[in-house]
Design a protein around this motif. Structure first.
Motif, PDB file in Angstrom:
ATOM      1  N   VAL A 136      49.522  17.444  42.125  1.00 59.07           N
ATOM      2  CA  VAL A 136      50.496  18.317  41.465  1.00 59.07           C
ATOM      3  C   VAL A 136      51.248  17.580  40.358  1.00 59.07           C
ATOM      4  O   VAL A 136      51.447  18.109  39.260  1.00 59.07           O
ATOM      5  CB  VAL A 136      51.481  18.907  42.495  1.00 59.07           C
ATOM      6  CG1 VAL A 136      52.633  19.626  41.802  1.00 59.07           C
ATOM      7  CG2 VAL A 136      50.748  19.857  43.437  1.00 59.07           C
ATOM      8  N   GLU A 137      51.661  16.348  40.646  1.00 57.76           N
ATOM      9  CA  GLU A 137      52.423  15.606  39.640  1.00 57.76           C
ATOM     10  C   GLU A 137      51.551  15.246  38.435  1.00 57.76           C
ATOM     11  O   GLU A 137      52.053  15.156  37.313  1.00 57.76           O
ATOM     12  CB  GLU A 137      53.050  14.363  40.264  1.00 57.76           C
ATOM     13  CG  GLU A 137      54.183  14.702  41.225  1.00 57.76           C
ATOM     14  CD  GLU A 137      54.800  13.466  41.871  1.00 57.76           C
ATOM     15  OE1 GLU A 137      55.037  12.474  41.160  1.00 57.76           O
ATOM     16  OE2 GLU A 137      55.033  13.504  43.098  1.00 57.76           O
ATOM     17  N   ALA A 138      50.254  15.046  38.651  1.00 57.13           N
ATOM     18  CA  ALA A 138      49.349  14.816  37.525  1.00 57.13           C
ATOM     19  C   ALA A 138      49.113  16.111  36.751  1.00 57.13           C
ATOM     20  O   ALA A 138      49.061  16.116  35.516  1.00 57.13           O
ATOM     21  CB  ALA A 138      48.021  14.247  38.023  1.00 57.13           C
ATOM     22  N   PHE A 139      48.995  17.224  37.465  1.00 62.80           N
ATOM     23  CA  PHE A 139      48.717  18.523  36.854  1.00 62.80           C
ATOM     24  C   PHE A 139      49.867  18.993  35.964  1.00 62.80           C
ATOM     25  O   PHE A 139      49.655  19.608  34.915  1.00 62.80           O
ATOM     26  CB  PHE A 139      48.449  19.537  37.973  1.00 62.80           C
ATOM     27  CG  PHE A 139      47.957  20.881  37.517  1.00 62.80           C
ATOM     28  CD1 PHE A 139      46.745  21.013  36.878  1.00 62.80           C
ATOM     29  CD2 PHE A 139      48.707  22.028  37.763  1.00 62.80           C
ATOM     30  CE1 PHE A 139      46.267  22.258  36.478  1.00 62.80           C
ATOM     31  CE2 PHE A 139      48.252  23.277  37.379  1.00 62.80           C
ATOM     32  CZ  PHE A 139      47.030  23.395  36.730  1.00 62.80           C
ATOM     33  N   LYS A 183      51.492  13.822  30.510  1.00 62.23           N
ATOM     34  CA  LYS A 183      50.207  13.271  30.082  1.00 62.23           C
ATOM     35  C   LYS A 183      49.018  14.020  30.701  1.00 62.23           C
ATOM     36  O   LYS A 183      47.884  13.540  30.637  1.00 62.23           O
ATOM     37  CB  LYS A 183      50.118  11.783  30.459  1.00 62.23           C
ATOM     38  CG  LYS A 183      51.139  10.912  29.749  1.00 62.23           C
ATOM     39  CD  LYS A 183      50.869   9.426  29.955  1.00 62.23           C
ATOM     40  CE  LYS A 183      50.965   9.016  31.398  1.00 62.23           C
ATOM     41  NZ  LYS A 183      50.876   7.540  31.590  1.00 62.23           N
ATOM     42  N   ALA A 184      49.282  15.188  31.277  1.00 60.82           N
ATOM     43  CA  ALA A 184      48.203  15.965  31.908  1.00 60.82           C
ATOM     44  C   ALA A 184      47.074  16.198  30.911  1.00 60.82           C
ATOM     45  O   ALA A 184      47.306  16.418  29.720  1.00 60.82           O
ATOM     46  CB  ALA A 184      48.749  17.296  32.413  1.00 60.82           C
ATOM     47  N   GLY A 242      43.406  10.407  43.960  1.00 60.04           N
ATOM     48  CA  GLY A 242      43.193   9.074  43.429  1.00 60.04           C
ATOM     49  C   GLY A 242      42.606   9.108  42.029  1.00 60.04           C
ATOM     50  O   GLY A 242      42.958   8.288  41.175  1.00 60.04           O
ATOM     51  N   PHE A 243      41.704  10.056  41.781  1.00 65.59           N
ATOM     52  CA  PHE A 243      41.143  10.207  40.437  1.00 65.59           C
ATOM     53  C   PHE A 243      42.240  10.539  39.422  1.00 65.59           C
ATOM     54  O   PHE A 243      42.153  10.167  38.258  1.00 65.59           O
ATOM     55  CB  PHE A 243      40.102  11.330  40.415  1.00 65.59           C
ATOM     56  CG  PHE A 243      38.815  11.016  41.116  1.00 65.59           C
ATOM     57  CD1 PHE A 243      38.519   9.739  41.557  1.00 65.59           C
ATOM     58  CD2 PHE A 243      37.882  12.018  41.339  1.00 65.59           C
ATOM     59  CE1 PHE A 243      37.324   9.446  42.202  1.00 65.59           C
ATOM     60  CE2 PHE A 243      36.680  11.747  41.969  1.00 65.59           C
ATOM     61  CZ  PHE A 243      36.389  10.462  42.417  1.00 65.59           C
ATOM     62  N   CYS A 244      43.259  11.262  39.881  1.00 63.26           N
ATOM     63  CA  CYS A 244      44.354  11.663  38.978  1.00 63.26           C
ATOM     64  C   CYS A 244      45.269  10.491  38.615  1.00 63.26           C
ATOM     65  O   CYS A 244      45.885  10.502  37.543  1.00 63.26           O
ATOM     66  CB  CYS A 244      45.209  12.742  39.640  1.00 63.26           C
ATOM     67  SG  CYS A 244      44.378  14.324  39.923  1.00 63.26           S
ATOM     68  N   ASN A 270      48.613   9.584  36.367  1.00 60.03           N
ATOM     69  CA  ASN A 270      49.624   9.052  37.283  1.00 60.03           C
ATOM     70  C   ASN A 270      50.615  10.123  37.729  1.00 60.03           C
ATOM     71  O   ASN A 270      50.538  11.286  37.334  1.00 60.03           O
ATOM     72  CB  ASN A 270      50.371   7.858  36.674  1.00 60.03           C
ATOM     73  CG  ASN A 270      50.893   6.897  37.740  1.00 60.03           C
ATOM     74  OD1 ASN A 270      50.646   7.065  38.925  1.00 60.03           O
ATOM     75  ND2 ASN A 270      51.610   5.879  37.307  1.00 60.03           N
ATOM     76  N   THR A 271      51.534   9.713  38.578  1.00 60.82           N
ATOM     77  CA  THR A 271      52.534  10.621  39.128  1.00 60.82           C
ATOM     78  C   THR A 271      53.754  10.681  38.218  1.00 60.82           C
ATOM     79  O   THR A 271      53.754  10.142  37.116  1.00 60.82           O
ATOM     80  CB  THR A 271      52.934  10.185  40.550  1.00 60.82           C
ATOM     81  OG1 THR A 271      53.350   8.811  40.513  1.00 60.82           O
ATOM     82  CG2 THR A 271      51.762  10.322  41.504  1.00 60.82           C
ATOM     83  N   ALA A 272      54.810  11.332  38.695  1.00 60.78           N
ATOM     84  CA  ALA A 272      55.977  11.553  37.834  1.00 60.78           C
ATOM     85  C   ALA A 272      57.255  11.519  38.680  1.00 60.78           C
ATOM     86  O   ALA A 272      57.421  10.647  39.530  1.00 60.78           O
ATOM     87  CB  ALA A 272      55.817  12.879  37.087  1.00 60.78           C
ATOM     88  N   GLY A 273      58.141  12.500  38.456  1.00 61.71           N
ATOM     89  CA  GLY A 273      59.458  12.475  39.067  1.00 61.71           C
ATOM     90  C   GLY A 273      59.463  12.480  40.583  1.00 61.71           C
ATOM     91  O   GLY A 273      60.301  11.825  41.205  1.00 61.71           O
ATOM     92  N   GLY A 274      58.547  13.201  41.197  1.00 58.62           N
ATOM     93  CA  GLY A 274      58.532  13.280  42.649  1.00 58.62           C
ATOM     94  C   GLY A 274      58.385  11.913  43.297  1.00 58.62           C
ATOM     95  O   GLY A 274      59.134  11.556  44.211  1.00 58.62           O
ATOM     96  N   HIS A 275      57.426  11.134  42.826  1.00 59.86           N
ATOM     97  CA  HIS A 275      57.227   9.802  43.392  1.00 59.86           C
ATOM     98  C   HIS A 275      58.376   8.865  43.040  1.00 59.86           C
ATOM     99  O   HIS A 275      58.751   8.010  43.852  1.00 59.86           O
ATOM    100  CB  HIS A 275      55.897   9.223  42.919  1.00 59.86           C
ATOM    101  CG  HIS A 275      54.749   9.555  43.825  1.00 59.86           C
ATOM    102  ND1 HIS A 275      54.303  10.848  44.007  1.00 59.86           N
ATOM    103  CD2 HIS A 275      53.973   8.779  44.619  1.00 59.86           C
ATOM    104  CE1 HIS A 275      53.301  10.841  44.867  1.00 59.86           C
ATOM    105  NE2 HIS A 275      53.085   9.594  45.258  1.00 59.86           N
ATOM    106  N   ALA A 276      58.939   9.017  41.852  1.00 56.63           N
ATOM    107  CA  ALA A 276      60.085   8.168  41.476  1.00 56.63           C
ATOM    108  C   ALA A 276      61.246   8.374  42.446  1.00 56.63           C
ATOM    109  O   ALA A 276      61.897   7.405  42.871  1.00 56.63           O
ATOM    110  CB  ALA A 276      60.526   8.476  40.046  1.00 56.63           C
TER     111      ALA A 276
END
Length: 377
Positions: free
Chosen positions: A198-201, A205-206, A249-251, A256-262
């Motif tokens: 979701v964070e990649a989508f 940089k999607a 993992g491919f994403c 990469n991820t964004a705000g959620g992981h931060a």
């Protein structure tokens, strides 16, 4: 958002073996390559079942991987790698084991230190040992990626290393290895896999080339996660989650991820909340916050999870929260033992993770972050 004609670099492990009962293919592959000295990096539980990998020759095991590993844990791994002079290093476990295996592969026998390789493309030389990854959870997707994370205990910050030299030679993804994962952990790690997608989508940089993996990974979690939580031996559901994790993992590499992981990271580094549980708790808050910036993609995400929502923040939050809560995931910071007087320090930590926050489709100020933690409390 970037467009279809924007350049992108996509990498994969050189060989991927996927399917129930495939774990033993690692041993056959290693024997075919002529590797006679192997170091398996694992936790205590998985170290007790390395026979499923059918490795031949001299096999050493480092079984002291800790959740959210720190520099001290990495130092022990590097000492083991130096002592064994392994020709093949195997990460066998969750993301922690696989990340430590990546770092061991590039740092053992190298003149570079961890501090010198933190960041993108700082590893100077190809590794001496081959690298294999065998995930035993469906969440991190670390088997497919070129990043590894360890915690600095002094700053309580994640140190991120990114290098093509950490790409696995082989990834063996056997869903049967996840049958024993408890329901609560299955739920949290499944949401983590989905959060990667979701964070990649929804990322700044999607890219259309990655969007197809991202939305399909999300759909797989929506279809199979609840089934796997109800029945851990459901082979189809476990395979669906393993595939979702791989797609996540491919994403990670190109987007990469964004705000959620931060926002999730400080829960792990400061309070040792499991990575999956932290991401699951944060997920509905950041998805809803981002909705005004990416309404169409947010709607596609919720449809993939089986929810028909409007483009309002409340509608998205309620549905995303329900998806996580109905899996039995703890959805409050207080319930996870995080003290309210630490929210400001957590907000400071999260706001400093620019490598992820700068990917977020909507700017997250420190005040926004503090408000999300308050709402999650």
């Amino acid at each position: 958002m970037v467009s279809l004609d924007s350049p992108i670099t996509v990498v994969r492990p050189h060989l991927i073996e996927f399917g129930v009962g495939t774990a033993g293919k690692l041993g056959a592959w290693a024997a075919g390559k002529g590797y006679s000295r192997t170091l398996v990096i694992s936790d205590t539980f998985n170290a007790a079942r390395i026979d499923v990998l059918q490795l031949k020759g001299e096999v050493s095991v480092f079984s002291d991987v800790t959740p959210e590993p720190d520099i001290a844990n990495l130092d022990k791994v590097l000492a083991a790698a130096e002592a064994t002079q392994a020709e093949l290093i195997v990460g066998f476990g969750g993301g922690s084991a696989m990340d430590l295996a990546k770092l061991a592969a590039v740092l053992a026998g190298s003149q570079q230190t961890l501090r010198e390789v933190v960041g993108p493309n700082k590893v100077q030389r190809a590794r001496k040992a081959a690298l294999a990854q065998v995930p035993t959870t469906s969440g991190t997707g670390s088997e497919a990626g070129i990043r590894a994370l360890v915690t600095d205990p002094e700053t309580k910050a994640k140190l991120a290393v990114e290098s093509l030299h950490m790409l696995a030679d082989i990834a063996v993804i056997d869903p049967s290895l996840t049958f024993s994962v408890p329901a609560r952990t299955t739920a949290a790690t499944g949401v983590d896999a989905m959060a990667h997608c979701v964070e990649a989508f929804t990322n700044r940089k999607a890219h259309p080339m990655i969007d197809m993996y991202a939305i399909e990974g999300t759909r797989l979690v929506g279809k199979y996660l609840a089934r796997a939580v109800r029945d851990g031996s459901d082979a189809e559901a476990r395979a669906g989650l393993s595939l979702a994790s791989l797609y996540g993992g491919f994403c990670l590499g190109p987007v990469n991820t964004a705000g959620g992981h931060a926002l999730a990271y400080p829960l792990g580094t400061r309070w040792h909340v499991a990575h999956g549980a932290a991401n699951a708790l944060i997920f509905p808050h950041v998805l809803a916050f981002n909705t005004p910036a990416v309404p169409e993609k947010t709607k596609a995400v919720m449809e993939a999870l089986g929810y028909d929502t409007s483009d309002t923040v409340k509608s998205v939050f309620d549905a995303a929260y329900a998806f996580c809560a109905e899996l039995g995931i703890e959805m409050t910071l207080s319930g996870l033992g995080v003290p309210e007087n630490d929210l400001d320090a957590m907000a400071d930590d999260a706001f400093a993770i620019r490598r992820l926050l700068d990917n977020n489709p909507r700017d997250l100020t420190r005040t926004d972050i503090r408000s999300i933690y308050e709402a999650a409390y």
